[in-house]
Design a protein around this motif. Structure first.
Motif, short mmCIF file in Angstrom:
data_model
loop_
_atom_site.label_atom_id
_atom_site.label_comp_id
_atom_site.label_asym_id
_atom_site.label_seq_id
_atom_site.Cartn_x
_atom_site.Cartn_y
_atom_site.Cartn_z
N ARG A 159 0.83 -1.21 0.00
CA ARG A 159 0.00 0.00 0.00
C ARG A 159 0.87 1.25 0.00
O ARG A 159 0.59 2.22 -0.72
N ALA A 160 1.93 1.24 0.79
CA ALA A 160 2.81 2.40 0.86
C ALA A 160 3.46 2.69 -0.49
O ALA A 160 3.55 3.86 -0.92
N TYR A 161 3.89 1.65 -1.18
CA TYR A 161 4.51 1.86 -2.49
C TYR A 161 3.48 2.22 -3.56
O TYR A 161 3.78 3.00 -4.46
N LEU A 162 2.29 1.66 -3.47
CA LEU A 162 1.23 2.03 -4.42
C LEU A 162 0.87 3.50 -4.28
O LEU A 162 0.61 4.19 -5.27
N GLN A 163 0.85 4.01 -3.05
CA GLN A 163 0.45 5.39 -2.80
C GLN A 163 1.48 6.40 -3.28
O GLN A 163 1.19 7.59 -3.34
N ASN A 164 2.67 5.94 -3.60
CA ASN A 164 3.72 6.86 -4.05
C ASN A 164 4.31 6.43 -5.40
O ASN A 164 5.45 6.77 -5.72
N GLN A 165 3.51 5.71 -6.16
CA GLN A 165 4.00 5.12 -7.40
C GLN A 165 3.64 5.99 -8.60
O GLN A 165 2.53 6.52 -8.69
N VAL A 166 4.59 6.13 -9.51
CA VAL A 166 4.35 6.78 -10.81
C VAL A 166 4.64 5.73 -11.88
O VAL A 166 5.78 5.28 -12.01
N THR A 167 3.61 5.34 -12.60
CA THR A 167 3.75 4.26 -13.58
C THR A 167 3.00 4.62 -14.86
O THR A 167 1.89 5.16 -14.81
#
Length: 203
Positions: A159-167
């Motif tokens: 969740r933490a990485y999804l919330q700060n992901q640019v893809t």
């Protein structure tokens, strides 16, 4: 008293075997040489498509143009005989795109190729394409990317990485923040109107 024959005209069993072996060896070498010298041609209608997004203009053009030239020369060399893939020899077809030295455009072009591959396979396997399909593919891409970055399958870390992901996905660019979960970048969204069967973007 009989004396052993030593004349060169007398053939011994060992001599016959040696001569036969030499003949077979020379014959095999001749066949190998013929195979090496045989003209090998690519299998008609079989291609290996290789895509690349290059800096053909803009600030990185000096590097991109050099890479384009090298790719063209290498592809031509490979296509003289084709690339052995299984029991077929395929020719290489390059699909090159100019990203104008813009990293975001380069990512969009790469995603565009993936999108075309998805559409082609989807139609092949299911007969008709649905425009909502890429969102599911993007969701899987987002989750697997988060797991790779987090080096974990822990839900909290994902969740933490999804919330700060640019893809850059197939449906557009996703940029999440802890307070923005819609994900889509503004330039990936738009309002269209259909006029006489053509899509016209209004905003």
């Amino acid at each position: 008293m009989a004396t052993p024959a030593t004349s060169r005209s007398v053939l011994t069993r060992r001599g016959i075997l040696a001569a036969t072996a030499s003949t077979l060896l020379l014959s095999a070498c001749g066949r190998d040489r013929e195979r090496r010298n045989a003209v090998t041609r690519p299998t008609p209608g079989q291609e290996l498509v290789v895509g690349a997004t290059l800096e053909l203009s803009g600030s990185g053009a000096a590097l991109g143009v050099a890479q384009q030239r090298a790719l063209t020369i290498s592809a031509a060399t490979l296509n003289d005989k084709g690339v052995q893939v299984g029991n077929l020899r395929r020719t290489v077809r390059l699909e090159l795109r100019d990203n104008r030295s813009d990293p975001r455009l380069a990512a969009e072009q790469a995603a565009g190729r993936a999108y075309r591959d998805l559409v082609s396979r989807y139609i092949r396997e299911h007969g008709a394409y649905n425009g909502f399909a890429p969102y599911a593919s993007d969701a899987l891409l987002l989750i697997t990317t988060a797991a790779r970055l987090a080096s974990s399958v822990d839900r909290g870390r994902l969740r933490a990485y999804l919330q700060n992901q640019v893809t850059d996905g197939m449906a557009g660019m996703y940029s999440f923040t802890p307070i923005r979960h819609s994900g889509m970048e503004r330039h990936s969204l738009g309002v269209y109107r259909v006029d006489a069967g053509a899509w016209n973007r209004l905003s």
